[in-house]
Design a protein around this motif. Structure first.
Motif, PDB file in Angstrom:
ATOM      1  N   VAL A  42       8.356  27.236  26.615  1.00 30.71           N
ATOM      2  CA  VAL A  42       7.592  26.612  25.523  1.00 30.71           C
ATOM      3  C   VAL A  42       6.326  25.981  26.100  1.00 30.71           C
ATOM      4  N   ARG A  43       6.453  25.314  27.250  1.00 32.06           N
ATOM      5  CA  ARG A  43       5.283  24.684  27.882  1.00 32.06           C
ATOM      6  C   ARG A  43       4.227  25.730  28.229  1.00 32.06           C
ATOM      7  N   GLN A  44       4.641  26.786  28.916  1.00 41.14           N
ATOM      8  CA  GLN A  44       3.661  27.789  29.372  1.00 41.14           C
ATOM      9  C   GLN A  44       3.080  28.578  28.196  1.00 41.14           C
ATOM     10  N   ALA A  46       2.928  27.702  25.021  1.00 43.64           N
ATOM     11  CA  ALA A  46       2.086  26.837  24.179  1.00 43.64           C
ATOM     12  C   ALA A  46       0.738  26.614  24.850  1.00 43.64           C
ATOM     13  N   GLN A  47       0.753  26.347  26.157  1.00 41.28           N
ATOM     14  CA  GLN A  47      -0.520  26.139  26.863  1.00 41.28           C
ATOM     15  C   GLN A  47      -1.377  27.403  26.787  1.00 41.28           C
ATOM     16  N   HIS A  48      -0.716  28.524  26.883  1.00 39.62           N
ATOM     17  CA  HIS A  48      -1.436  29.792  26.818  1.00 39.62           C
ATOM     18  C   HIS A  48      -2.031  29.998  25.411  1.00 39.62           C
ATOM     19  N   GLN A 112      -0.119  18.264  25.324  1.00 45.27           N
ATOM     20  CA  GLN A 112      -0.005  19.596  25.926  1.00 45.27           C
ATOM     21  C   GLN A 112      -1.379  20.020  26.411  1.00 45.27           C
ATOM     22  N   LYS A 113      -1.367  20.893  27.413  1.00 45.26           N
ATOM     23  CA  LYS A 113      -2.627  21.281  28.050  1.00 45.26           C
ATOM     24  C   LYS A 113      -3.169  22.583  27.480  1.00 45.26           C
ATOM     25  N   TYR A 114      -4.401  22.870  27.801  1.00 47.87           N
ATOM     26  CA  TYR A 114      -4.979  24.203  27.605  1.00 47.87           C
ATOM     27  C   TYR A 114      -5.785  24.476  28.867  1.00 47.87           C
ATOM     28  N   SER A 115      -6.200  25.740  29.056  1.00 57.75           N
ATOM     29  CA  SER A 115      -6.806  26.097  30.336  1.00 57.75           C
ATOM     30  C   SER A 115      -8.075  25.290  30.621  1.00 57.75           C
ATOM     31  N   SER A 116      -8.161  24.835  31.867  1.00 54.34           N
ATOM     32  CA  SER A 116      -9.319  24.075  32.344  1.00 54.34           C
ATOM     33  C   SER A 116     -10.638  24.822  32.108  1.00 54.34           C
ATOM     34  N   ILE A 117     -10.584  26.140  32.106  1.00 56.43           N
ATOM     35  CA  ILE A 117     -11.822  26.941  32.074  1.00 56.43           C
ATOM     36  C   ILE A 117     -12.632  26.726  30.795  1.00 56.43           C
ATOM     37  N   CYS A 141      -5.832  39.485  35.662  1.00 55.97           N
ATOM     38  CA  CYS A 141      -5.058  39.377  36.923  1.00 55.97           C
ATOM     39  C   CYS A 141      -3.800  38.540  36.711  1.00 55.97           C
ATOM     40  N   ASN A 142      -3.975  37.452  35.973  1.00 52.92           N
ATOM     41  CA  ASN A 142      -2.867  36.529  35.756  1.00 52.92           C
ATOM     42  C   ASN A 142      -1.843  37.084  34.759  1.00 52.92           C
ATOM     43  N   GLN A 143      -2.336  37.843  33.761  1.00 53.51           N
ATOM     44  CA  GLN A 143      -1.464  38.172  32.624  1.00 53.51           C
ATOM     45  C   GLN A 143      -0.794  39.542  32.704  1.00 53.51           C
ATOM     46  N   PHE A 205      -6.232  29.875  38.000  1.00 54.99           N
ATOM     47  CA  PHE A 205      -4.917  30.327  38.488  1.00 54.99           C
ATOM     48  C   PHE A 205      -3.972  29.175  38.788  1.00 54.99           C
ATOM     49  N   GLY A 206      -4.479  27.949  38.639  1.00 56.60           N
ATOM     50  CA  GLY A 206      -3.631  26.786  38.863  1.00 56.60           C
ATOM     51  C   GLY A 206      -3.699  26.297  40.289  1.00 56.60           C
ATOM     52  N   PRO A 207      -3.013  25.172  40.567  1.00 59.41           N
ATOM     53  CA  PRO A 207      -3.079  24.563  41.896  1.00 59.41           C
ATOM     54  C   PRO A 207      -2.505  25.497  42.961  1.00 59.41           C
ATOM     55  N   ASP A 211       1.196  22.872  45.890  1.00 59.66           N
ATOM     56  CA  ASP A 211       1.073  21.743  44.956  1.00 59.66           C
ATOM     57  C   ASP A 211       1.444  22.144  43.533  1.00 59.66           C
ATOM     58  N   SER A 212       2.128  23.262  43.379  1.00 60.54           N
ATOM     59  CA  SER A 212       2.460  23.753  42.041  1.00 60.54           C
ATOM     60  C   SER A 212       3.925  23.418  41.752  1.00 60.54           C
ATOM     61  N   PRO A 213       4.160  22.387  40.922  1.00 60.31           N
ATOM     62  CA  PRO A 213       5.553  21.950  40.734  1.00 60.31           C
ATOM     63  C   PRO A 213       6.426  22.982  40.026  1.00 60.31           C
ATOM     64  N   ASN A 214       5.806  23.888  39.256  1.00 59.22           N
ATOM     65  CA  ASN A 214       6.616  24.787  38.420  1.00 59.22           C
ATOM     66  C   ASN A 214       6.835  26.179  39.007  1.00 59.22           C
ATOM     67  N   SER A 215       5.969  26.578  39.959  1.00 57.24           N
ATOM     68  CA  SER A 215       5.972  27.989  40.372  1.00 57.24           C
ATOM     69  C   SER A 215       7.318  28.491  40.885  1.00 57.24           C
ATOM     70  N   ILE A 223       9.920  34.223  34.983  1.00 58.29           N
ATOM     71  CA  ILE A 223       8.896  33.933  33.959  1.00 58.29           C
ATOM     72  C   ILE A 223       7.534  34.303  34.554  1.00 58.29           C
ATOM     73  N   LYS A 224       7.272  33.772  35.747  1.00 59.30           N
ATOM     74  CA  LYS A 224       6.094  34.175  36.521  1.00 59.30           C
ATOM     75  C   LYS A 224       6.560  35.189  37.563  1.00 59.30           C
ATOM     76  N   ARG A 225       5.722  36.150  37.865  1.00 61.81           N
ATOM     77  CA  ARG A 225       6.129  37.161  38.843  1.00 61.81           C
ATOM     78  C   ARG A 225       5.480  36.952  40.205  1.00 61.81           C
ATOM     79  N   GLY A 227       2.972  34.023  42.749  1.00 61.35           N
ATOM     80  CA  GLY A 227       2.467  32.667  42.907  1.00 61.35           C
ATOM     81  C   GLY A 227       0.989  32.572  42.523  1.00 61.35           C
ATOM     82  N   ASN A 228       0.521  31.347  42.319  1.00 61.17           N
ATOM     83  CA  ASN A 228      -0.873  31.123  41.913  1.00 61.17           C
ATOM     84  C   ASN A 228      -1.854  31.637  42.979  1.00 61.17           C
ATOM     85  N   ASP A 229      -1.523  31.413  44.259  1.00 63.18           N
ATOM     86  CA  ASP A 229      -2.454  31.796  45.338  1.00 63.18           C
ATOM     87  C   ASP A 229      -2.597  33.312  45.450  1.00 63.18           C
TER      88      ASP A 229
HETATM   89  N1  FAQ Z   1      -5.746  24.653  33.323  1.00 59.52           N
HETATM   90  O1  FAQ Z   1       2.999  24.178  38.404  1.00 59.52           O
HETATM   91  P1  FAQ Z   1       1.751  24.848  37.924  1.00 59.52           P
HETATM   92  C1  FAQ Z   1      -7.602  33.262  28.685  1.00 59.52           C
HETATM   93  C2  FAQ Z   1      -1.183  22.890  34.785  1.00 59.52           C
HETATM   94  S1  FAQ Z   1      -6.139  32.475  28.534  1.00 59.52           S
HETATM   95  C3  FAQ Z   1      -4.999  23.685  32.769  1.00 59.52           C
HETATM   96  O2  FAQ Z   1       1.150  25.870  38.811  1.00 59.52           O
HETATM   97  P2  FAQ Z   1       2.483  26.891  35.992  1.00 59.52           P
HETATM   98  C4  FAQ Z   1      -7.975  34.306  27.690  1.00 59.52           C
HETATM   99  C5  FAQ Z   1       0.167  23.498  34.479  1.00 59.52           C
HETATM  100  O3  FAQ Z   1       0.320  23.800  33.115  1.00 59.52           O
HETATM  101  C6  FAQ Z   1      -6.098  31.320  29.888  1.00 59.52           C
HETATM  102  N2  FAQ Z   1      -3.778  23.334  33.256  1.00 59.52           N
HETATM  103  O4  FAQ Z   1       2.011  25.440  36.452  1.00 59.52           O
HETATM  104  C7  FAQ Z   1      -9.320  34.042  27.175  1.00 59.52           C
HETATM  105  C8  FAQ Z   1       1.095  22.392  34.923  1.00 59.52           C
HETATM  106  O5  FAQ Z   1       1.107  21.412  33.903  1.00 59.52           O
HETATM  107  P3  FAQ Z   1       2.395  20.528  33.490  1.00 59.52           P
HETATM  108  C9  FAQ Z   1      -4.793  30.666  29.932  1.00 59.52           C
HETATM  109  C10 FAQ Z   1      -3.326  24.024  34.320  1.00 59.52           C
HETATM  110  O6  FAQ Z   1       2.634  26.858  34.536  1.00 59.52           O
HETATM  111  C11 FAQ Z   1     -10.452  34.462  27.854  1.00 59.52           C
HETATM  112  C12 FAQ Z   1       0.380  21.809  36.113  1.00 59.52           C
HETATM  113  O7  FAQ Z   1      -0.998  22.157  35.973  1.00 59.52           O
HETATM  114  N3  FAQ Z   1      -3.836  31.526  30.561  1.00 59.52           N
HETATM  115  O8  FAQ Z   1      -8.258  32.953  29.597  1.00 59.52           O
HETATM  116  C13 FAQ Z   1      -4.069  25.057  34.926  1.00 59.52           C
HETATM  117  O9  FAQ Z   1       3.639  27.348  36.795  1.00 59.52           O
HETATM  118  C14 FAQ Z   1     -11.732  34.220  27.342  1.00 59.52           C
HETATM  119  C15 FAQ Z   1       0.915  22.319  37.434  1.00 59.52           C
HETATM  120  O10 FAQ Z   1       0.640  23.751  37.605  1.00 59.52           O
HETATM  121  C16 FAQ Z   1      -2.549  31.218  30.623  1.00 59.52           C
HETATM  122  O11 FAQ Z   1      -2.119  30.192  30.127  1.00 59.52           O
HETATM  123  C17 FAQ Z   1      -5.330  25.373  34.390  1.00 59.52           C
HETATM  124  N4  FAQ Z   1      -6.103  26.311  34.897  1.00 59.52           N
HETATM  125  O12 FAQ Z   1       1.242  27.835  36.378  1.00 59.52           O
HETATM  126  C18 FAQ Z   1      -9.470  33.385  25.965  1.00 59.52           C
HETATM  127  C19 FAQ Z   1      -1.672  32.227  31.306  1.00 59.52           C
HETATM  128  N5  FAQ Z   1      -3.343  25.522  35.968  1.00 59.52           N
HETATM  129  O13 FAQ Z   1       2.719  20.907  32.094  1.00 59.52           O
HETATM  130  C20 FAQ Z   1     -10.751  33.136  25.455  1.00 59.52           C
HETATM  131  C21 FAQ Z   1      -0.222  31.854  31.311  1.00 59.52           C
HETATM  132  C22 FAQ Z   1      -2.197  24.808  36.014  1.00 59.52           C
HETATM  133  O14 FAQ Z   1       3.509  20.842  34.427  1.00 59.52           O
HETATM  134  C23 FAQ Z   1     -11.888  33.563  26.136  1.00 59.52           C
HETATM  135  N6  FAQ Z   1       0.052  30.727  32.160  1.00 59.52           N
HETATM  136  N7  FAQ Z   1      -2.203  23.894  35.030  1.00 59.52           N
HETATM  137  O15 FAQ Z   1       1.905  19.121  33.580  1.00 59.52           O
HETATM  138  C24 FAQ Z   1       0.307  30.806  33.490  1.00 59.52           C
HETATM  139  O16 FAQ Z   1       0.301  31.876  34.077  1.00 59.52           O
HETATM  140  C25 FAQ Z   1       0.671  29.542  34.199  1.00 59.52           C
HETATM  141  O17 FAQ Z   1       1.016  28.568  33.246  1.00 59.52           O
HETATM  142  C26 FAQ Z   1      -0.467  29.012  35.133  1.00 59.52           C
HETATM  143  C27 FAQ Z   1      -0.012  27.677  35.728  1.00 59.52           C
HETATM  144  C28 FAQ Z   1      -0.704  29.980  36.271  1.00 59.52           C
HETATM  145  C29 FAQ Z   1      -1.754  28.764  34.357  1.00 59.52           C
END
Ligand code: FAQ
Length: 315
Positions: A42-44, A46-48, A112-117, A141-143, A205-207, A211-215, A223-225, A227-229
């Motif tokens: 739900v966290r991942q 929803a953030q996505h 809840q978060k959304y992508s930093s970008i 690359c990520n998806q 791609f995340g930390p 430093d990635s608590p969830n990976s 869920i993830k296949r 690592g971020n690096d």
């Molecule tokens: N921004 O332990 P990890 C797109 C958070 S869609 C913000 O490594 P995880 C299409 C993370 O949630 C882009 N927060 O976490 C498009 C966690 O937070 P929490 C979105 C970030 O989940 C294009 C904490 O830091 N894509 O671009 C970020 O295992 C053009 C610790 O991190 C997805 O969501 C960040 N960059 O790995 C649309 C893809 N990175 O809740 C419009 C699916 C990390 O524990 C225009 N998601 N955090 O406090 C994923 O693959 C994973 O969730 C990661 C993070 C890789 C993003």
């Protein structure tokens, strides 16, 4: 034969879940799953989903100022695709028992978060091209590996999302190639946009894994296949030759080819800046959330009317 006790039944369910993951089969909404697995998804997801919807804003800002009808039609299609991606993803989160309105409230309230970008401004039309090339390129690359995520509804949603992201990446790259074949001023606009978006794209791609608590747990659950690096490195390896073809310089003096490893090595990432953006202090965080809040509030009457209509007509 005596009826199974509660704990035997739970042990059976856990075993079935573990066996499904080990055999690389999909977990479906009707299946038992550990609470941590459900919460992580739900966290991942929803953030996505939030990222797709908030991600409509930076490019949406250029819809009325696109330089030609063709560019406008392409951009409109892309921004609409992002709305569709948000819908598939919210629907996937709903199969886990989440409520879409509640998720939106959590986003707006900063729970809840959304992508930093998506916290950076789009200053010129070159930014539209660079978002397509780098941001959608990073998203691919990520998806693509997420199409094999262990949760069925998420994996299936990602297949369609990735097909559309490929079109997004190509339209961006084609736009940039066109600009690079134009005037000096246009080439300078492209270079400036690349300078501003390169490092934030690497942060998507995340930390670092360390430093990635969830990976680790997310990878153990399938869920993830990767690592971020690893994914970040794949993105750099893919982008450097594309930058060369385009004729732009990536803003990293440490970037060099490591022939032994077969990778492009890059300089240090400013993780302090990343943390600030996540904490709400990026250039556009306040603006992005204010607009999302206004969209929710201004359009509440549509939801209310549609809900009332559905309940009257047995929907
Ligand atoms: N921004 O332990 P990890 C797109 C958070 S869609 C913000 O490594 P995880 C299409 C993370 O949630 C882009 N927060 O976490 C498009 C966690 O937070 P929490 C979105 C970030 O989940 C294009 C904490 O830091 N894509 O671009 C970020 O295992 C053009 C610790 O991190 C997805 O969501 C960040 N960059 O790995 C649309 C893809 N990175 O809740 C419009 C699916 C990390 O524990 C225009 N998601 N955090 O406090 C994923 O693959 C994973 O969730 C990661 C993070 C890789 C993003």
């Amino acid at each position: 034969m005596s009826a199974p006790t509660l704990s035997t039944r739970e042990a059976d369910l856990q075993e079935h879940f573990a066996a499904t993951i080990a055999a690389d089969r999909r977990i479906e909404p009707r299946d038992w799953m550990p609470e941590g697995y459900r919460k992580t998804l739900v966290r991942q997801i929803a953030q996505h989903a939030h990222s797709e919807i908030i991600g409509m804003q930076p490019e949406g800002d250029w819809l009325l100022a696109a330089p030609s009808l063709r560019r406008k039609a392409v951009l409109l299609a892309k921004v609409q695709d992002e709305a569709g991606h948000g819908l598939y993803l919210y629907a996937a989160a709903e199969t886990l028992g989440a409520d879409r309105a509640d998720l939106t409230d959590k986003l707006i309230e900063g729970r809840q978060k959304y992508s930093s970008i998506f916290n950076y401004p789009t200053l010129t039309y070159a930014d539209v091209g660079v978002i397509g090339w780098l941001v959608d390129g990073a998203a691919i690359c990520n998806q693509v590996p997420l199409c094999r995520s262990s949760y069925g509804p998420y994996a299936r949603a990602m297949i369609r999302v990735c097909k559309e992201e490929s079109f997004h990446q190509r339209q961006g790259y084609e736009l940039l190639l066109t600009m690079m074949g134009g005037t000096d001023e246009q080439r300078a606009m492209v270079q400036d946009a690349v300078d501003r978006w390169w490092w934030p794209s690497l942060m998507m791609f995340g930390p670092p894994d360390a430093d990635s608590p969830n990976s680790a747990q997310s990878m153990a659950w399938g869920i993830k296949r990767h690592g971020n690096d690893e994914l970040r490195q794949r993105f750099v390896d893919m982008s450097v030759p594309q930058a060369e073809v385009l004729g732009v310089t990536l803003p990293d003096p440490d970037l060099h080819w490591d022939s032994e490893a077969g990778h492009w090595r890059f300089g240090p990432i400013d993780w302090e800046h990343f943390r600030q953006v996540l904490a709400g202090d990026g250039p556009c965080n306040a603006e992005r959330i204010a607009r999302r809040r206004a969209a929710r509030d201004d359009n509440a009457w549509v939801t209310e009317a549609a809900t009332a209509f559905a309940s009257r007509h047995g929907g």
